[in-house]
Design an enzyme around this catalytic site. Structure first.
Site, short mmCIF file in Angstrom:
data_model
loop_
_atom_site.label_atom_id
_atom_site.label_comp_id
_atom_site.label_asym_id
_atom_site.label_seq_id
_atom_site.Cartn_x
_atom_site.Cartn_y
_atom_site.Cartn_z
N LYS A 354 0.84 -1.20 0.00
CA LYS A 354 0.00 0.00 0.00
C LYS A 354 0.88 1.25 0.00
O LYS A 354 2.07 1.17 0.28
CB LYS A 354 -0.92 -0.02 1.22
CG LYS A 354 -0.19 -0.09 2.56
CD LYS A 354 -1.15 -0.44 3.70
CE LYS A 354 -0.41 -0.45 5.03
NZ LYS A 354 -1.27 -0.95 6.11
N TYR A 580 14.98 31.10 6.32
CA TYR A 580 13.78 31.76 6.84
C TYR A 580 13.93 32.04 8.33
O TYR A 580 14.41 31.19 9.08
CB TYR A 580 12.55 30.89 6.62
CG TYR A 580 12.10 30.88 5.17
CD1 TYR A 580 11.71 32.05 4.53
CD2 TYR A 580 12.05 29.68 4.45
CE1 TYR A 580 11.29 32.03 3.21
CE2 TYR A 580 11.62 29.66 3.14
CZ TYR A 580 11.25 30.84 2.52
OH TYR A 580 10.84 30.82 1.23
C1 PLP Z 1 -0.50 -1.79 6.83
C2 PLP Z 1 -0.99 -3.08 7.25
C3 PLP Z 1 -0.14 -4.18 7.39
C4 PLP Z 1 1.35 -4.07 7.23
O1 PLP Z 1 1.88 -3.54 8.40
P1 PLP Z 1 3.47 -3.51 8.67
O2 PLP Z 1 3.58 -3.19 10.10
O3 PLP Z 1 4.02 -2.45 7.80
O4 PLP Z 1 4.00 -4.83 8.32
C5 PLP Z 1 -0.69 -5.39 7.70
N1 PLP Z 1 -2.02 -5.54 7.90
C6 PLP Z 1 -2.87 -4.51 7.81
C7 PLP Z 1 -4.31 -4.74 8.04
C8 PLP Z 1 -2.40 -3.24 7.50
O5 PLP Z 1 -3.23 -2.22 7.42
#
Ligand code: PLP
Length: 686
Positions: A354, A580
């Site tokens: 993702k 800045y």
């Molecule tokens: C994002 C996510 C993962 C992966 O998590 P990590 O800690 O990056 O391995 C796994 N399961 C769900 C439901 C998630 O939303």
């Protein structure tokens, strides 16, 4: 900088001119023998040279790009076929013999090169497996056979048995100068690379060229040549010529390389156009009948058209101009293997990709993982899933987040697996009348998504919905990253509730399908679980969320490096300020480097004032002042030298030093997951 070979590139241009000469016979008006010598003897080095260059570079890459190169060649051949189709039609060549020529001789006279390469490449590769010591003689033998059907045909054909053999060959190929007899030897000679010293090459070239001249003229006088592109001495000439060119200076001449390729492909069209144009303007005597005039006109037009196309070509922006991420796909493969090994027997990795694979580029990450055997992927939303399918990612793609029920047709169209976020979501998805694949999320205590694991009625209800194909059941742990006693107890409770629910489902005939519970910290901190999958995100990218310890030590390697460049170096006198708010104040003479990355690229703005550092020339340098949207300031007073264009490492290694993503994330009070997934699209991926 990659080391190139400008001498090779420049010789390509000469080779392209020779090919034009072969097809226009520049000296024929003045001296037939001279023209024969120029185009049928000397000119015969051109095509072997092109082949050797291909062989040389393929072999340098350990032949790993062979298939890619084959596909590229096939594509280029396809384009050329279309380009010359009008001339085929005009010349009445679209006859019954066209399909045969398509695969053996090429559809236009100079296009034999492409089918030749397409056939010769696999043969050379096949022979090459035994090493050049065996491959070269074998290819040489093929060349010898080809020679009998080419320059020596008149001599060889006096033996009836041989003549019958060659006549058989000529039923398939029009010439023996083809992918079987001619191409493999030169590809492999190219693969041999530089075989002798400069001196030896020079002498060798002189003698072999002399020998080839003698051979060519002798055969010509005997009138035994069926075709005149292969000589006994030609491979020798090529060997020395190639060694000589490879021994020349280093660098690169891309324009020459591109120009020569265009010239090779386009010049027959230019011949046609020159003939046609000369007729229209009445200059046939000069531009067609006079061989030199003809050659010059064709060469000029070819050069002009090629140059115009070269100028008009799309110019992609190189990756390492301003700020970029380097994604180490080898490290990714390594991590996937390490994680897979850490799972319980039968359990498979589900790669969580993702947010553009946590900023690593989901497409390239998935393609690589697919190659190393990963068959399940998880994304956050519909659009991420569709994007992966569009580039050919196969296997399971699970959408972890909510998708509006109306999008059910898209889920089905792209074979995506949807998470059922709660019972109402399940009911609505079912109502759309589309059979879709789903995984049930169970809420075991995180209270984010999922049907409460304790609500057995709701779980049972999902199994009565005819349009939901329930392929899996999963839950998510919310404190598995913590090793405090209280959190570990909570994780234990979540785990027990999950497995209790799954066994209850099994007992009551509700097939759970593939079950999964652990994310990265579930792999690091829990005992191996008997699940179908583990959903690894951050661990796959080789970093932890922060610097906190974990129970299992896995040998993971960071996949991403983040780099930018020094834009400018400037001196501050004591008491001057910079940036800045003049937030940086120099209390001594200070050298500042302006670096080409800022919060607009996704870096946390507070980093520069929380002790953020970068690596320049293998040394740590502190960020100073307020970070800008597109730039930041670094104190380089301690460096001996630094100049504009220098590479600046924000995450990754440089020399013996390393800045880890965990370090940067912790400075800003966040986790690497956030830091990496926020890296902006302005930072190219290399
Ligand atoms: C994002 C996510 C993962 C992966 O998590 P990590 O800690 O990056 O391995 C796994 N399961 C769900 C439901 C998630 O939303």
């Amino acid at each position: 900088m990659k080391r190139g070979t400008p001498a090779l590139d420049r010789f390509r241009l000469l080779a392209a001119v020779l090919v034009v000469a072969i097809h226009t016979s520049p000296l024929s008006t003045y001296t037939a023998l001279g023209d024969f010598y120029l185009t049928r003897v000397l000119g015969r080095v051109a095509v072997p040279f092109f082949l050797m260059v291909s062989g040389y570079f393929l072999a340098k890459g350990n032949w790993q790009k062979t298939w890619t190169f084959w596909k590229k060649t096939a594509l280029l051949y396809g384009v050329c076929i279309l380009l010359y189709l009008p001339l085929n039609i005009y010349a009445g060549q679209l006859d019954g013999d066209f399909p045969r020529r398509l695969v053996t001789d090429g559809t236009f006279y100079h296009l034999w090169y492409f089918p030749g390469l397409l056939l010769g490449l696999p043969i050379a590769r096949f022979l090459g497996r035994w090493g050049l010591r065996i491959a070269l003689p074998a290819a040489g033998l093929l060349y010898l056979i080809g020679l009998g059907g080419d320059s020596y045909y008149g001599l060889v054909a006096q033996i009836p048995a041989l003549k019958t053999g060659y006549d058989l060959i000529f039923q398939v190929f029009s010439y023996t100068r083809n992918g079987l007899f001619y191409v493999p030897l030169f590809l492999l000679l190219g693969a041999a690379g530089r075989t002798c010293s400069r001196r030896a090459s020079l002498w060798g070239l002189m003698f072999s060229l002399g020998a080839m001249s003698g051979e060519g003229l002798w055969l010509h006088s005997l009138q035994v040549q069926r075709h005149d592109s292969m000589y006994l001495t030609l491979p020798l000439v090529m060997l020395f010529l190639f060694s000589l060119l490879l021994g020349a200076n280093r660098g690169e001449a891309r324009t020459a390389r591109r120009l020569s390729a265009l010239a090779y492909v386009l010049h027959p069209w230019c011949i046609v156009l020159v003939r046609f144009g000369a007729e229209v303007v009445g200059l046939e005597a000069l531009l067609v009948k006079n061989s030199l005039g003809h050659f010059a006109a064709v060469l000029l037009l070819t050069a002009l058209v090629s140059a115009v196309l070269l100028v008009l070509r799309p110019m992609p922006i190189p990756a390492k101009v301003r700020a970029w991420r380097e994604v180490d796909l080898e490290a990714l493969t390594h991590n996937a293997a390490v994680l897979q090994k850490a799972l319980s027997p039968g359990q498979k990795l589900m790669a969580v990709v993702k947010a553009d694979a946590y900023g690593h580029g989901a497409v390239r990450v998935c393609r690589r993982l697919q190659k190393s055997g990963v068959r399940a992927f998880a994304v956050a939303c519909l659009s991420e899933g569709v994007a992966l399918r569009k580039v050919g990612v196969r296997g399971t793609i699970l959408i972890l987040g909510y998708t509006p029920p109306e999008a059910a047709p898209l889920l089905r169209r792209w074979h995506l697996t949807q998470t059922v976020a709660d019972a109402a979501h399940g009911l609505e998805l079912n109502k759309q009348g589309q059979r879709i694949q789903v995984h049930l999320a169970l809420d075991t205590g995180m209270h984010r998504l999922g049907i409460s694991a304790k609500n057995r009625d709701e779980i049972a209800a999902m199994y009565r919905l005819p349009n939901l194909k329930i392929k899996g059941v999963f839950s998510h742990l919310c404190v598995s990253d913590s090793l405090t006693e209280r959190d570990e107890r909570y994780t234990q409770q979540q785990t027990e509730l999950f497995f209790d629910t799954v066994s209850w489902m099994r007992q009551h005939g509700f097939a759970p399908g593939a079950i999964h519970l652990q994310a990265s910290y579930g792999i690091w901190n829990l005992m191996p679980q008997s699940c179908a999958y583990a959903r690894a995100g951050i661990a796959l990218y080789g970093v932890r969320s922060d610097g906190a310890p974990v129970r299992r030590n896995l040998d993971l390697r960071p996949v991403l490096s983040l780099r930018a460049r020094v834009a400018s170096v400037r001196r501050l006198h004591p008491d001057e300020g910079a940036g800045y708010g003049l937030a940086f104040h120099a209390d001594r003479e200070t050298w500042l480097a302006v670096v080409t990355i800022g919060y607009g690229d996704g870096l946390p703005r507070e980093l520069s004032q929380r002790g953020g550092e970068v690596l320049i020339r293998g040394r740590r340098c502190p960020m100073v002042g307020r970070m800008c949207m597109d730039q930041l300031l670094v104190d380089v007073t301690e460096l001996d030298a630094v100049s504009p264009g220098d590479v600046v490492t924000l995450i990754g290694r440089d020399g013996g030093q390393e800045i880890r993503a965990e370090e940067t994330a912790e400075r800003c009070g966040t986790i690497t997951n956030e830091l990496l997934s926020r890296l902006g699209s302005r930072i190219s991926i290399k």
